[in-house]
Design a protein around this motif. Sequence first.
Motif, PDB file in Angstrom:
ATOM      1  N   GLU A  64       0.961  -1.123   0.133  1.00 10.40           N
ATOM      2  CA  GLU A  64      -0.065   0.099  -0.043  1.00 10.40           C
ATOM      3  C   GLU A  64       1.055   1.243  -0.248  1.00 10.40           C
ATOM      4  O   GLU A  64       1.958   1.196   0.248  1.00 10.40           O
ATOM      5  N   GLY A  65       0.502   2.238  -0.312  1.00 11.08           N
ATOM      6  CA  GLY A  65       1.221   3.756  -0.336  1.00 11.08           C
ATOM      7  C   GLY A  65       0.334   4.702  -0.321  1.00 11.08           C
ATOM      8  O   GLY A  65      -0.957   4.543  -0.145  1.00 11.08           O
ATOM      9  N   LYS A  66       0.823   6.009  -0.525  1.00 11.23           N
ATOM     10  CA  LYS A  66       0.252   7.413  -0.411  1.00 11.23           C
ATOM     11  C   LYS A  66       0.799   8.099  -1.540  1.00 11.23           C
ATOM     12  O   LYS A  66       2.083   8.193  -1.869  1.00 11.23           O
ATOM     13  N   ILE A  67       0.028   9.144  -2.309  1.00 14.07           N
ATOM     14  CA  ILE A  67       0.504   9.918  -3.241  1.00 14.07           C
ATOM     15  C   ILE A  67       0.046  11.444  -2.789  1.00 14.07           C
ATOM     16  O   ILE A  67      -0.961  11.448  -2.438  1.00 14.07           O
ATOM     17  N   GLN A  68       0.901  12.293  -2.788  1.00  6.69           N
ATOM     18  CA  GLN A  68       0.891  13.697  -2.713  1.00  6.69           C
ATOM     19  C   GLN A  68       0.908  14.496  -3.864  1.00  6.69           C
ATOM     20  O   GLN A  68       2.060  14.206  -4.602  1.00  6.69           O
TER      21      GLN A  68
ATOM     22  N   ASN B 153       4.606  13.002  -5.251  1.00  7.33           N
ATOM     23  CA  ASN B 153       5.368  12.317  -4.489  1.00  7.33           C
ATOM     24  C   ASN B 153       4.533  11.124  -4.105  1.00  7.33           C
ATOM     25  O   ASN B 153       3.740  11.083  -3.423  1.00  7.33           O
ATOM     26  N   ASP B 154       5.306   9.978  -4.516  1.00  5.45           N
ATOM     27  CA  ASP B 154       4.456   8.801  -4.409  1.00  5.45           C
ATOM     28  C   ASP B 154       5.206   7.605  -3.517  1.00  5.45           C
ATOM     29  O   ASP B 154       6.531   7.308  -4.018  1.00  5.45           O
ATOM     30  N   LYS B 155       4.703   7.212  -2.315  1.00  2.54           N
ATOM     31  CA  LYS B 155       5.580   6.254  -1.667  1.00  2.54           C
ATOM     32  C   LYS B 155       4.790   4.832  -1.212  1.00  2.54           C
ATOM     33  O   LYS B 155       3.437   5.052  -1.159  1.00  2.54           O
ATOM     34  N   VAL B 156       5.182   3.746  -1.715  1.00  5.97           N
ATOM     35  CA  VAL B 156       4.697   2.373  -1.376  1.00  5.97           C
ATOM     36  C   VAL B 156       5.467   1.603  -0.414  1.00  5.97           C
ATOM     37  O   VAL B 156       6.814   1.312  -0.818  1.00  5.97           O
ATOM     38  N   ASP B 157       4.949   0.979   0.486  1.00  2.00           N
ATOM     39  CA  ASP B 157       5.198  -0.003   1.336  1.00  2.00           C
ATOM     40  C   ASP B 157       5.543  -1.176   0.534  1.00  2.00           C
ATOM     41  O   ASP B 157       4.647  -1.843  -0.247  1.00  2.00           O
ATOM     42  N   ARG B 158       6.635  -1.972   0.874  1.00  2.00           N
ATOM     43  CA  ARG B 158       6.791  -3.323   0.304  1.00  2.00           C
ATOM     44  C   ARG B 158       7.216  -4.473   0.977  1.00  2.00           C
ATOM     45  O   ARG B 158       7.907  -4.247   2.078  1.00  2.00           O
ATOM     46  N   GLU B 159       6.758  -5.824   0.521  1.00  2.00           N
ATOM     47  CA  GLU B 159       7.478  -6.977   1.323  1.00  2.00           C
ATOM     48  C   GLU B 159       7.388  -8.073   0.101  1.00  2.00           C
ATOM     49  O   GLU B 159       6.534  -8.073  -0.890  1.00  2.00           O
TER      50      GLU B 159
ATOM     51  N   ASN C 218       9.101 -11.094   3.932  1.00  2.00           N
ATOM     52  CA  ASN C 218      10.256 -10.164   4.435  1.00  2.00           C
ATOM     53  C   ASN C 218       9.976  -8.606   3.790  1.00  2.00           C
ATOM     54  O   ASN C 218       9.829  -8.335   2.815  1.00  2.00           O
ATOM     55  N   THR C 219      10.152  -7.733   4.780  1.00  2.00           N
ATOM     56  CA  THR C 219      10.139  -6.436   4.557  1.00  2.00           C
ATOM     57  C   THR C 219      11.200  -6.083   3.470  1.00  2.00           C
ATOM     58  O   THR C 219      12.244  -6.173   3.820  1.00  2.00           O
ATOM     59  N   LEU C 220      10.628  -5.273   2.339  1.00  2.74           N
ATOM     60  CA  LEU C 220      11.538  -4.697   1.562  1.00  2.74           C
ATOM     61  C   LEU C 220      11.746  -3.055   1.484  1.00  2.74           C
ATOM     62  O   LEU C 220      10.935  -2.515   2.166  1.00  2.74           O
ATOM     63  N   GLU C 221      12.804  -2.487   1.039  1.00  4.68           N
ATOM     64  CA  GLU C 221      12.863  -1.138   1.101  1.00  4.68           C
ATOM     65  C   GLU C 221      11.599  -0.519   0.323  1.00  4.68           C
ATOM     66  O   GLU C 221      11.190  -1.245  -0.859  1.00  4.68           O
ATOM     67  N   SER C 222      11.230   0.600   0.734  1.00  3.80           N
ATOM     68  CA  SER C 222      10.061   1.099   0.170  1.00  3.80           C
ATOM     69  C   SER C 222      10.128   1.959  -1.026  1.00  3.80           C
ATOM     70  O   SER C 222      11.495   2.339  -1.274  1.00  3.80           O
ATOM     71  N   LEU C 223       9.194   2.075  -1.907  1.00  2.00           N
ATOM     72  CA  LEU C 223       9.406   2.771  -3.088  1.00  2.00           C
ATOM     73  C   LEU C 223       9.153   4.212  -2.805  1.00  2.00           C
ATOM     74  O   LEU C 223       7.875   4.570  -2.273  1.00  2.00           O
ATOM     75  N   ASP C 224      10.011   4.956  -3.457  1.00  2.00           N
ATOM     76  CA  ASP C 224       9.778   6.525  -3.206  1.00  2.00           C
ATOM     77  C   ASP C 224      10.108   7.358  -4.534  1.00  2.00           C
ATOM     78  O   ASP C 224      11.219   7.056  -5.190  1.00  2.00           O
ATOM     79  N   VAL C 225       8.963   7.613  -5.253  1.00  3.82           N
ATOM     80  CA  VAL C 225       8.862   8.133  -6.645  1.00  3.82           C
ATOM     81  C   VAL C 225       8.536   9.776  -6.514  1.00  3.82           C
ATOM     82  O   VAL C 225       7.647  10.085  -5.924  1.00  3.82           O
ATOM     83  N   LYS C 226       9.521  10.492  -7.070  1.00  2.16           N
ATOM     84  CA  LYS C 226       9.247  11.858  -7.273  1.00  2.16           C
ATOM     85  C   LYS C 226       8.942  12.264  -8.835  1.00  2.16           C
ATOM     86  O   LYS C 226       9.871  11.641  -9.495  1.00  2.16           O
ATOM     87  N   LYS C 227       7.891  12.796  -9.215  1.00  2.00           N
ATOM     88  CA  LYS C 227       7.918  13.278 -10.586  1.00  2.00           C
ATOM     89  C   LYS C 227       7.527  14.833 -10.605  1.00  2.00           C
ATOM     90  O   LYS C 227       6.608  15.365  -9.859  1.00  2.00           O
ATOM     91  N   TYR C 228       7.963  15.465 -11.631  1.00  2.00           N
ATOM     92  CA  TYR C 228       7.842  16.969 -11.947  1.00  2.00           C
ATOM     93  C   TYR C 228       7.438  16.952 -13.126  1.00  2.00           C
ATOM     94  O   TYR C 228       7.743  16.380 -14.374  1.00  2.00           O
ATOM     95  N   ASN C 229       6.270  17.713 -13.548  1.00  2.00           N
ATOM     96  CA  ASN C 229       5.639  17.793 -14.868  1.00  2.00           C
ATOM     97  C   ASN C 229       5.459  19.268 -15.136  1.00  2.00           C
ATOM     98  O   ASN C 229       4.969  20.187 -14.343  1.00  2.00           O
ATOM     99  N   LEU C 230       5.524  19.714 -16.398  1.00  2.85           N
ATOM    100  CA  LEU C 230       5.331  20.966 -17.136  1.00  2.85           C
ATOM    101  C   LEU C 230       4.632  20.987 -18.308  1.00  2.85           C
ATOM    102  O   LEU C 230       4.745  20.120 -18.913  1.00  2.85           O
ATOM    103  N   LYS C 231       3.593  21.871 -18.346  1.00  2.00           N
ATOM    104  CA  LYS C 231       2.743  21.742 -19.374  1.00  2.00           C
ATOM    105  C   LYS C 231       2.420  23.299 -19.975  1.00  2.00           C
ATOM    106  O   LYS C 231       2.228  24.137 -19.084  1.00  2.00           O
TER     107      LYS C 231
END
Length: 281
Positions: free
Chosen positions: A38-42, A61-67, A73-86
């Motif tokens: 599961e994760g959360k997005i702002q 900013n998109d963060k997801v918990d992983r196992e 076994n718990t894995l490193e969380s996914l941490d994604v940042k995206k910038y967009n321009l239009k």
Amino acid sequence: MKKIILTTLLLSTLVMAQNSFIYKYSKKDFSNSATKLEGKIQDLGINLSVKQHQFSLGYINDKVDREHYLSHNTLESLDVKKYNLKYENKINEALSLKANYIKIIDNLAPTDQGKIYGLGAKYNINKGLELAVDLYKSDYKTFDVHQYDFSLSKKLKIDNLKVKVSAIVKSINIDGEKYGSYSFDDKDYLTAGLKVNANYNSYLLGAQAFFGKRVFTVFNDGTKVQHHAMEQDKRYMISLGKKFKDFDVVLAYLYQNGKELPENKDDVDTSVTTLAFKYNF
């Protein structure tokens, strides 16, 4: 990027036009994924209008918990940042031209540092009927993706009810051999979709559905991209909102089903619930 954000915010205080600031908070849940739980997005965005020019700037900013699905076994969380321009320029009453850019920062995926470039045009065939063509190139380290979007939209007005219906076709081609250690089996995809947006008095309603397999897809008029190697074959979304004097509130739900390609994991469900606030100034 920080300089661009500061410049845009400064410009927004000087422009006397219809502008808006958007904040979205999303809760994401996965089912049957090889690693994602599961994760959360702002999501932050600002839209500015200067005469016939329209500018949009966004940050996600998109963060997801992983196992691991077998060992748990718990894995490193996914941490994604995206910038967009239009940027969009309304050339005249019939024709508009558009350019897009997205930058991806991902702590785990091979598509880290990916860049997406887009060009598009909209043409009003006649009153209420619009044709749009968009071209996107996604530039990743070991492969590129070329996407071609074609859409036909019709606007209707019945008393206080305003409706826009859009039919969309997306053609996607992968130019390259590998995503990390995964070798592509299929490189050509075609997907079709239908969108409906309605406004009745101060109430907002939206719905969309896409069918047909796709990967690395650019969505939302060139402001969003799915950059992980997941072959989606269904996408449904519904939203309901209310307009107030200076701001809008919208609640949306998105469901997708697909296959995680590197893990060879079928029938992976993704659901996203979003609460959005839009301030108009």
